[in-house]
Design an enzyme around this catalytic site. Structure first.
Site, PDB file in Angstrom:
ATOM      1  N   ARG A  72      65.230  39.188  35.548  1.00 26.48           N
ATOM      2  CA  ARG A  72      65.196  40.617  35.208  1.00 26.48           C
ATOM      3  C   ARG A  72      66.518  40.974  34.529  1.00 26.48           C
ATOM      4  O   ARG A  72      67.558  40.423  34.876  1.00 26.48           O
ATOM      5  CB  ARG A  72      65.025  41.470  36.466  1.00 26.48           C
ATOM      6  CG  ARG A  72      63.905  40.998  37.390  1.00 26.48           C
ATOM      7  CD  ARG A  72      62.538  41.389  36.887  1.00 26.48           C
ATOM      8  NE  ARG A  72      61.483  40.946  37.796  1.00 26.48           N
ATOM      9  CZ  ARG A  72      60.193  41.081  37.546  1.00 26.48           C
ATOM     10  NH1 ARG A  72      59.789  41.615  36.416  1.00 26.48           N
ATOM     11  NH2 ARG A  72      59.290  40.660  38.419  1.00 26.48           N
ATOM     12  N   ASP A 103      53.573  43.094  31.470  1.00 25.89           N
ATOM     13  CA  ASP A 103      53.763  44.397  30.826  1.00 25.89           C
ATOM     14  C   ASP A 103      55.230  44.774  30.669  1.00 25.89           C
ATOM     15  O   ASP A 103      55.619  45.398  29.664  1.00 25.89           O
ATOM     16  CB  ASP A 103      52.990  45.501  31.565  1.00 25.89           C
ATOM     17  CG  ASP A 103      53.324  45.582  33.045  1.00 25.89           C
ATOM     18  OD1 ASP A 103      54.170  44.792  33.516  1.00 25.89           O
ATOM     19  OD2 ASP A 103      52.740  46.432  33.731  1.00 25.89           O
ATOM     20  N   ARG A 172      50.143  44.020  43.622  1.00 27.05           N
ATOM     21  CA  ARG A 172      50.767  45.285  44.010  1.00 27.05           C
ATOM     22  C   ARG A 172      50.017  46.484  43.432  1.00 27.05           C
ATOM     23  O   ARG A 172      49.849  47.505  44.083  1.00 27.05           O
ATOM     24  CB  ARG A 172      52.230  45.313  43.563  1.00 27.05           C
ATOM     25  CG  ARG A 172      53.030  46.507  44.075  1.00 27.05           C
ATOM     26  CD  ARG A 172      54.492  46.425  43.693  1.00 27.05           C
ATOM     27  NE  ARG A 172      54.687  46.436  42.260  1.00 27.05           N
ATOM     28  CZ  ARG A 172      55.125  45.394  41.552  1.00 27.05           C
ATOM     29  NH1 ARG A 172      55.400  44.257  42.154  1.00 27.05           N
ATOM     30  NH2 ARG A 172      55.286  45.472  40.249  1.00 27.05           N
TER      31      ARG A 172
END
Length: 324
Positions: A72, A103, A172
């Site tokens: 990240r 995404d 999730r």
């Protein structure tokens, strides 16, 4: 275009290495240099690049994870971070990037393209299968098979001890893994974020299963299901209200992301990786490649990010029938 970059970003997924291999070898086929970018967008900012050729990607099609690593990057969310990334790409003479991820990865590519008109093509790599513009994402099929194999083993214990098992799977925001793996593994109930079953309906379903003669049951639950705060709280609630059940919880966790990719994922990754390179060479940008009705198609990155990949209502109906 003489030099193309390839990177993996976000959560890893089985088949990402197969996609990297496809990009590199397609570049070799078209006499284009390929550059691997380590650790996703953070590697772009730090200029962590490596030249890749056909031999660099030998014997990786069968490996899970990603040889280019993933990370990240909060810095890439800033204008300053993206400016560093652009300067590094210019200095390395990279003229386009293949982005393998989900995404979040595509959102970063979309913003980067808007600011610098830098050619980006997305390849959907995520076990969640929640990307619009493709029937299947790379890694989804492998994750399904991993979950089904795990549930098959859990069922052996459930039936031996007359227990009720809650099996939590990843998802999730989407229930694709739970729904398909639940049907494939013969689960008595499947709980997904898209369908609010409710506690009372769940209890009634489990009572009905007991009355029908079932001595053990499997409930597959997506981690994002809203029926309880978490799977352990839900299991406690059921055990308190259905004294005839001895309840156990099994959280499969990140094992779903690992392992050798299935044949389907290897072939899918190869097809999408080749098409991504060909789109860049054709001067196309800001697109995602995907598989629709077994044909490789393209979707605007913005639509891939903002579009909604709907759950299969027919499969929900089938699941209800099979739980009798």
């Amino acid at each position: 275009m003489k030099k193309i970059g390839v990177m993996t970003s976000g959560g890893d997924a089985p088949g990402m290495n197969a996609a990297i291999r496809a990009v590199v070898r397609a570049c070799t086929y078209y006499n284009v240099e390929c550059v691997g970018i380590y650790r996703g967008y953070q590697g772009l900012i730090e200029g962590d690049f490596i030249k890749l050729d056909a031999r660099s990607v030998s014997n990786i099609i069968n490996r899970g994870g990603t040889i280019l690593k993933s990370a990240r990057s909060k810095e890439f969310m800033t204008k300053e971070g993206r400016t560093k990334a652009y300067e590094n790409l210019k200095n390395a003479e990279i003229e386009g990037i293949v982005l393998i991820g989900g995404d979040g990865t595509f959102t970063g590519g979309m913003v980067f393209n808007e600011e610098y008109s830098f050619p980006c093509i997305g390849v959907p790599g995520t076990i969640d299968n929640d990307i619009f513009g493709t029937n299947y994402t790379i890694g989804y099929d492998t994750a399904l098979n991993t979950v089904v194999q795990a549930i098959d083993k859990i069922r052996d214990t459930a039936s031996s001890h007359n227990r009720l098992f809650f099996v939590e799977v990843m998802g999730r925001d989407a229930g694709f893994i739970a729904l398909n793996a639940g049907v494939g593994a013969g689960a008595e109930e499947i709980l997904i974020p898209e369908e609010d079953m409710g506690l009372e309906r769940l209890l009634e379903s489990l009572k009905r299963s007991k009355r029908s003669g079932k001595s053990s049951s499997i409930v597959v639950i997506a981690e994002g299901d809203k029926i309880g705060k978490n799977v352990f709280e839900l299991a406690n609630y059921v055990e308190e209200n259905l004294k005839q059940y001895e309840v156990r919880v099994s959280v499969l966790g990140h094992m779903q992301r690992g392992g050798a990719p299935s044949c389907f994922d290897r072939v899918l990754a190869s097809r999408l990786g080749v098409k991504a390179v060909e789109l860049l060479l054709d001067g196309k940008s800001n697109l995602m490649v995907g598989l629709i009705d077994n044909k490789v198609e393209t979707t605007d990155l913005e639509l891939a990010v903002k579009g909604h990949h709907a759950i299969n209502k027919e499969l929900i109906r089938v699941s209800d029938m099979m739980s009798i």
